[in-house]
Enzyme design. Structure first.
Site, PDB file in Angstrom:
ATOM      1  N   TYR A 119      18.011  -2.620  15.875  1.00  0.00           N
ATOM      2  CA  TYR A 119      16.601  -2.053  16.076  1.00  0.00           C
ATOM      3  C   TYR A 119      16.231  -2.953  17.414  1.00  0.00           C
ATOM      4  O   TYR A 119      16.187  -4.105  17.232  1.00  0.00           O
ATOM      5  CB  TYR A 119      15.904  -2.192  15.017  1.00  0.00           C
ATOM      6  CG  TYR A 119      15.003  -1.190  14.439  1.00  0.00           C
ATOM      7  CD1 TYR A 119      15.646   0.456  14.194  1.00  0.00           C
ATOM      8  CD2 TYR A 119      13.560  -0.906  14.513  1.00  0.00           C
ATOM      9  CE1 TYR A 119      14.791   1.255  13.693  1.00  0.00           C
ATOM     10  CE2 TYR A 119      12.749   0.013  14.273  1.00  0.00           C
ATOM     11  CZ  TYR A 119      13.603   1.302  13.635  1.00  0.00           C
ATOM     12  OH  TYR A 119      12.718   2.398  13.476  1.00  0.00           O
TER      13      TYR A 119
ATOM     14  N   GLY B  59      11.011  -1.193   7.820  1.00  0.00           N
ATOM     15  CA  GLY B  59      10.534  -1.586   6.352  1.00  0.00           C
ATOM     16  C   GLY B  59      11.622  -2.144   5.514  1.00  0.00           C
ATOM     17  O   GLY B  59      12.842  -1.696   5.444  1.00  0.00           O
TER      18      GLY B  59
ATOM     19  N   ASP C 121      12.257  -1.695   2.353  1.00  0.00           N
ATOM     20  CA  ASP C 121      12.935  -0.860   1.545  1.00  0.00           C
ATOM     21  C   ASP C 121      14.128  -0.070   2.338  1.00  0.00           C
ATOM     22  O   ASP C 121      15.208   0.186   1.816  1.00  0.00           O
ATOM     23  CB  ASP C 121      11.906   0.565   0.923  1.00  0.00           C
ATOM     24  CG  ASP C 121      11.334   1.065   2.258  1.00  0.00           C
ATOM     25  OD1 ASP C 121      11.059   0.391   3.284  1.00  0.00           O
ATOM     26  OD2 ASP C 121      10.929   2.194   1.995  1.00  0.00           O
ATOM     27  N   ARG C 122      14.027   0.199   3.575  1.00  0.00           N
ATOM     28  CA  ARG C 122      14.992   0.643   4.264  1.00  0.00           C
ATOM     29  C   ARG C 122      16.171  -0.141   4.276  1.00  0.00           C
ATOM     30  O   ARG C 122      17.363   0.345   4.445  1.00  0.00           O
ATOM     31  CB  ARG C 122      14.725   1.069   5.566  1.00  0.00           C
ATOM     32  CG  ARG C 122      13.433   2.106   5.791  1.00  0.00           C
ATOM     33  CD  ARG C 122      12.924   2.380   7.244  1.00  0.00           C
ATOM     34  NE  ARG C 122      13.827   2.921   7.916  1.00  0.00           N
ATOM     35  CZ  ARG C 122      13.720   3.616   9.237  1.00  0.00           C
ATOM     36  NH1 ARG C 122      12.961   2.849   9.883  1.00  0.00           N
ATOM     37  NH2 ARG C 122      14.851   4.165   9.933  1.00  0.00           N
TER      38      ARG C 122
ATOM     39  N   ASP D  28      15.827   9.061   1.725  1.00  0.00           N
ATOM     40  CA  ASP D  28      14.944   8.553   0.840  1.00  0.00           C
ATOM     41  C   ASP D  28      13.538   9.250   0.722  1.00  0.00           C
ATOM     42  O   ASP D  28      12.825   9.364   1.510  1.00  0.00           O
ATOM     43  CB  ASP D  28      14.678   6.990   1.169  1.00  0.00           C
ATOM     44  CG  ASP D  28      13.813   6.235  -0.134  1.00  0.00           C
ATOM     45  OD1 ASP D  28      13.070   7.116  -0.761  1.00  0.00           O
ATOM     46  OD2 ASP D  28      13.653   4.999   0.066  1.00  0.00           O
TER      47      ASP D  28
ATOM     48  N   THR E 209       6.836   8.281   0.495  1.00  0.00           N
ATOM     49  CA  THR E 209       5.536   8.607   1.019  1.00  0.00           C
ATOM     50  C   THR E 209       5.880   9.231   2.464  1.00  0.00           C
ATOM     51  O   THR E 209       5.341  10.281   2.864  1.00  0.00           O
ATOM     52  CB  THR E 209       4.809   7.350   1.217  1.00  0.00           C
ATOM     53  OG1 THR E 209       4.582   6.635   0.273  1.00  0.00           O
ATOM     54  CG2 THR E 209       3.525   7.752   1.996  1.00  0.00           C
TER      55      THR E 209
ATOM     56  N   THR F 117       1.648  33.671  -4.859  1.00  0.00           N
ATOM     57  CA  THR F 117       1.116  32.433  -3.877  1.00  0.00           C
ATOM     58  C   THR F 117       1.932  31.344  -4.300  1.00  0.00           C
ATOM     59  O   THR F 117       2.501  30.285  -3.655  1.00  0.00           O
ATOM     60  CB  THR F 117      -0.134  32.365  -3.782  1.00  0.00           C
ATOM     61  OG1 THR F 117      -0.981  33.311  -3.194  1.00  0.00           O
ATOM     62  CG2 THR F 117      -0.643  31.091  -2.806  1.00  0.00           C
TER      63      THR F 117
END
Length: 211
Positions: A55, A62, A64-65, A84, A87, A139
């Site tokens: 990167y 993050g 978590d990644r 994943d 959010t 709907t």
């Protein structure tokens, strides 16, 4: 008090944590030593994860990644793709060499639906379940169809492009996160659901830093 109801706090000898919310990290830091006497390891810059991070600025990734990449490499082989459902919907790529090769970030399912309900006053909130059919006559069912098949289609389209760039058309795709079980059955590219992926990644990071 909540943690004492879930865990025998006195038996803890270590806590490993990943969080993208600095305030939560501070709260756990303040909790770990006084209340448990346990060492706290926070996954972040300077912590050996055992996965090279390709990167431009690794500090932007993050934690978590990183935990997901560590566990995916160990549990599902390389190359592979992690999806994943949190959010945001994160697509994390582990290369054939076992490196975190980057990925894709897309708006998460719940945030997307909340935004839709907030901006369209006449739309009802719906349960996150799959409808019986794609073409819907109510709907509520139409919203559920768009949610499930729309996000499954997003996953498949992005994974197809990732596999093409990797040169790995059969790379396994590991789904994790709260709504993985909802979307996975309707995706042609997701090969396995691993709900413990992030936790297993944290376990592996702890082990690496204490061997």
């Amino acid at each position: 008090m909540t943690l004492r109801a879930l865990v025998d706090v006195e038996s803890l000898h270590g806590i490993v944590l990943c969080s993208s919310v600095p305030q939560l990290v501070r709260e756990y830091d303040g909790f770990a030593e006084p209340w448990t006497g346990a060492e706290l390891l926070v996954l972040g810059p300077g912590v050996a994860a055992g996965v090279p991070i390709r990167y431009d600025d690794p500090r932007e990734v993050g934690p978590d990644r990183i935990a997901n990449a560590v566990a995916a490499r160990e549990r599902h082989g390389t190359p592979c793709v992690v999806v994943d459902f949190g959010t945001s919907t994160n697509f994390d790529v582990v290369s054939a060499a076992g490196e975190f090769a980057g990925g894709v970030l897309a708006p998460g399912i719940e945030i997307s639906m909340d935004a839709l309900f907030a901006r369209a006053a006449r739309l009802p909130s719906v349960q996150f379940v799959a409808p019986e059919r794609v073409i819907s006559q109510t709907t509520v069912a139409a919203l559920q169809s768009g949610l499930v098949y729309g996000f499954a289609g997003q996953v498949d389209a992005i994974v197809d492009r990732i596999r093409e760039e990797l040169g790995a058309p059969s790379a396994p795709v590991v789904a994790t996160g709260g709504l993985a079980e909802l979307i996975a059955p309707h995706s042609r590219t997701i090969t396995v659901v691993d709900q413990e992926l992030t936790l297993q990644g944290l376990r592996l990071v702890w082990r690496r830093n204490h061997e």
